[in-house]
Design an enzyme around this catalytic site. Structure first.
Site, PDB file in Angstrom:
ATOM      1  CG  LEU A   1      24.884  42.096   5.687  1.00 36.68           C
ATOM      2  CD1 LEU A   1      24.628  40.768   6.387  1.00 36.68           C
ATOM      3  CD2 LEU A   1      26.343  42.514   5.883  1.00 36.68           C
TER       4      LEU A   1
ATOM      5  CG  ASP B   1      22.972  53.549   7.295  1.00 42.71           C
ATOM      6  OD1 ASP B   1      22.687  52.571   6.575  1.00 42.71           O
ATOM      7  OD2 ASP B   1      22.592  54.711   7.040  1.00 42.71           O
TER       8      ASP B   1
END
Ligand SMILES: [Zn+2]
Lengths: 302, 432
Positions: B63, B307
């Site tokens: 993130l 991922d």
């Protein structure tokens, strides 16, 4: 042919056309006025991210002999070191109206990337460990000039194949032109998938030499020792260096080539480098003719 | 997003692909599942022809916040996750600063709560600063408000065998798991792409499969030795699958994930040197892809993890060697899994629910997620239209970044709604 990125993109006809054109243009270099008006009004940019005075000069001479305007854009110490990306530079060249961009770059594929960002022709003057197409063309030209042909020649390419853009370009081009290539190196300096390449492979130089019309030595960087590619320079030289004794194993008319710059003593002895069998200086001279031919064929049309 | 405690009646959805039924959601939980339900106060969501899946859970998301908010923030990533049908994601620790203290993991966890689009469960670093030298305060992160259970130096491999052993042992105290990014560092020095025919042709330094396999083999043996729990991130080779199969047959408590892109894409895509295909671990061969699909189908690989690795344009519009590694994944994962696993007959929708929701929640010890769509369970539900197709337009994605390898591709299936504890984060295909 819009760009010259890889010798793998050249058909036999195209490659032969380059060599034939180079032979015609070589006559210009023999004149007192070494200039043709062919590329007048056209702009060629030499974009060198890696130092290589000899290659840059060769391209510059070639372009000038065809009357092109030449801009040398040395990326070292310029805006590039201030963080300007290859793409930004490409857009700048685009704005300047470059008809051809000769690019040398430490990253494999840089020429491919550039070709996607500019309208002009891109000539790969060496990209990382990928290819160096004009070097292979000038090598083939030199073989043809010395041996009278390329087809059927038995060519041994010796040294650091793994990291060599010269080897990659040569294997592809010489195969296209009908020569038989044998790569010779310690297994550590051979690409893992080399068995899929259109060539033979050997770890034994002495066994290959008697069956070779051409021996092409590649540059071996001593720093490869640090990464355990081979134990010592001395051992490398003993097993893969070309000295007088090994030269004697070659057929009488065989030639010795080297793309330069040579590391005398390790990959080639001074005696061999300076022998009449060596084509090192011819390769440099032929480089200008071949690069003229490529520029002419890529940029000459209307 | 507006909080809503409204009731929803989802009509005619096929739970895990089975016969159509109605799903009544009230007070954040599934109140009832069955044919012909009625609830006059509930807002009706027509779902005929749609598949209802338990809200998806990602074990492996980047993130970028804190540190690289230009690429993604917790909020933008949570929106992208919701758009992809996710109700919970694990945020990897390789941020700046690294999530290696209770303070950083709590910050990430809180940002996730504020976003409201998705539960964001932080992953804690195994070693301080991901440096691979000293253990991070694993216990403090486990006991923090974020209650971290997954620890990973992802992006880096915990290559020191002693440190890996200690980490595996230490996390047993709080039922944690070490999620290893298996990449032997010496064997991948300077590596740019899968080592093989294509890397040799392109002159890009190779990344041998054995660099992944050697670490997985070692870690399975260590895990077995200390009686702990290991999770292997983004398995990418056929050899890795064979090692996992062997380790599991010995009773080693190892789980593994595969990314959607490793189920579909192959290393020959690097031919044009477009770094959108540059990813860690690298895209492998068609043979590896086939082995990964089969392993996901037979359970050798437990789950799908995205991922998701957002990068700003300038990190990718460059030479291959200098480009950042990674690709987006959250908003395309379910479509890629449908394309590679369901449409090929390898997996049914029960299997998808297990591998994209139940298993990752179980591995990450996320109790409120990965539950079946059944009365009394938290109302984390994804509605998915499998019999449609869409063209991927990077600009239209919710992620702040656009580095998707599927640009311009037509992918099957679209998420039309996502419910997080009864509140729609996506409804009618629009992020709420
Ligand atoms: Zn990773």
């Amino acid at each position: 042919m819009r760009h010259l990125l890889s010798t793998g993109d050249l058909s036999r006809e195209e490659a032969t056309l380059v060599l034939d054109t180079a032979a015609e243009l070589a006559q210009v270099s023999g004149r007192s006025v070494k200039k043709l008006p062919t590329l007048r009004g056209r702009t060629v940019v030499n974009l060198f991210y890696e130092d290589s005075t000899r290659t840059r000069t060769s391209f510059e001479l070639a372009a000038k002999r065809l009357s092109a305007d030449v801009v040398n854009f040395s990326a070292k110490g310029s805006s590039v070191s201030k963080g300007e990306s290859l793409k930004d530079t490409a857009l700048t060249l685009q704005a300047m109206g470059a008809d051809g961009v000769v690019v040398r770059h430490a990253a494999s594929g840089a020429a491919h990337r550039l070709a996607g960002w500019v309208d002009g022709a891109v000539l790969n003057a060496g990209d990382g460990t990928h290819e160096h197409p004009t070097q292979a063309l000038l090598d083939a030209y030199t073989m043809r000039a010395r041996m009278g042909r390329v087809e059927g020649l038995r060519v041994a390419v010796v040294g650091d194949v793994l990291h060599s853009r010269v080897a990659r370009s040569n294997v592809l081009l010489l195969h296209t032109l009908g020569a038989e290539v044998t790569l010779v190196a310690p297994p550590t300096l051979m690409p893992v998938s080399v068995h899929t390449w259109p060539c033979a492979v050997s770890y034994d130089l002495d066994a290959v030499l008697p069956k070779s019309d051409v021996v092409m030595l590649l540059r071996v960087q001593a720093e490869r020792m640090r990464h355990a590619f081979f134990p010592t320079a001395r051992e490398y030289s003993r097993r893969y260096g070309l000295d007088r004794d090994r030269l004697a194993r070659l057929p009488d008319d065989a030639i010795v080539m080297h793309p330069g710059p040579m590391v005398r003593g390790m990959e080639i002895s001074a005696e061999v480098a300076d022998s009449p069998r060596s084509t090192v200086n011819e390769q440099v001279a032929n480089g200008v003719s071949v690069r003229m031919a490529v520029l002419y064929l890529l940029l000459g049309g209307s | 997003m507006t909080q809503s405690s409204a009731a929803y009646l989802i009509r005619g959805a096929r739970v895990n692909g089975r016969d159509p039924a109605d799903i009544l959601i009230r007070d954040g939980v599934v109140a009832e599942v069955g044919p012909g339900l009625s609830a006059p106060d509930a807002r009706v969501v027509e779902a005929h022809g749609l598949i209802a899946l338990p809200g998806l859970v990602d074990l492996h998301t980047h993130l970028r916040e804190p540190g690289r908010e230009d690429a993604e923030t917790v909020a933008s990533g949570a929106r992208a996750a919701a758009a992809g049908g996710y109700t919970a994601v694990h945020a990897m620790a390789n941020t700046d600063p690294v999530a290696d203290t209770a303070g950083v993991v709590e910050q990430v966890w809180r940002l996730g709560r504020e976003s409201g689009h998705c539960d964001v469960q932080p992953v804690g670093a195994v070693t301080r600063g991901l440096a691979g030298e000293r253990l991070a305060e694993l216990g403090a992160m486990a006991e923090s408000a974020a209650a971290v259970r997954v620890f990973s130096d992802d992006g880096m491999c915990v290559s020191d065998p002693l440190l890996m052993r200690r980490a595996l042992e230490y996390v047993k105290a709080f039922d944690g798991v070490v999620a290893q990014h298996a990449q032997e560092p010496r064997l991948t020095e300077g590596a740019q792409m899968n080592e093989g025919v294509v890397s040799d042709r392109l002159g890009l330094a190779g990344w041998p499969a054995v660099a992944e396999e050697a670490i997985i083999a070692r870690d399975c043996l260590l895990t077995e030795h200390v009686g702990s729990r290991l999770h292997v991130c983004h398995v990418s080779t056929k050899g890795s699958v064979q090692i996992l199969r062997w380790a599991k047959s010995r009773g080693c408590d190892v789980t593994a994930e595969v990314t959607p892109h490793h189920l579909l894409l192959t290393d020959d895509l690097a031919e044009g040197y477009d770094p959108v295909y540059k990813v860690n671990p690298p895209l492998r061969t068609a043979e590896d892809v086939q082995a990964l699909r089969e392993a996901l189908a037979d359970g050798t690989i437990d789950c799908v993890a995205t991922d998701h690795a957002p990068h700003p344009a300038e990190a990718k519009e460059t030479e291959w060697a200098t480009a950042a590694m990674g690709m987006l994944g959250l908003e395309t994962a379910l479509s890629i899994v449908q394309h590679t696993m369901v449409d090929t007959g390898l997996l049914d929708w029960d299997g998808v629910a297990e591998r994209m929701s139940a298993a990752p929640a179980r591995i990450g010890r996320l109790s409120g997620h990965g539950r079946p769509i059944a009365a009394g369970e938290p109302a984390n539900v994804t509605l998915y239209q499998a019999d449609t197709a869409w063209e991927v337009d990077p600009a239209a994605l919710a992620s702040k970044s656009a580095n998707t390898p599927y640009r311009g591709m037509r992918l099957p299936g679209r998420v039309t709604a996502t419910f997080l504890r009864g509140t729609p984060t996506v409804l009618d295909g629009k992020i709420q």
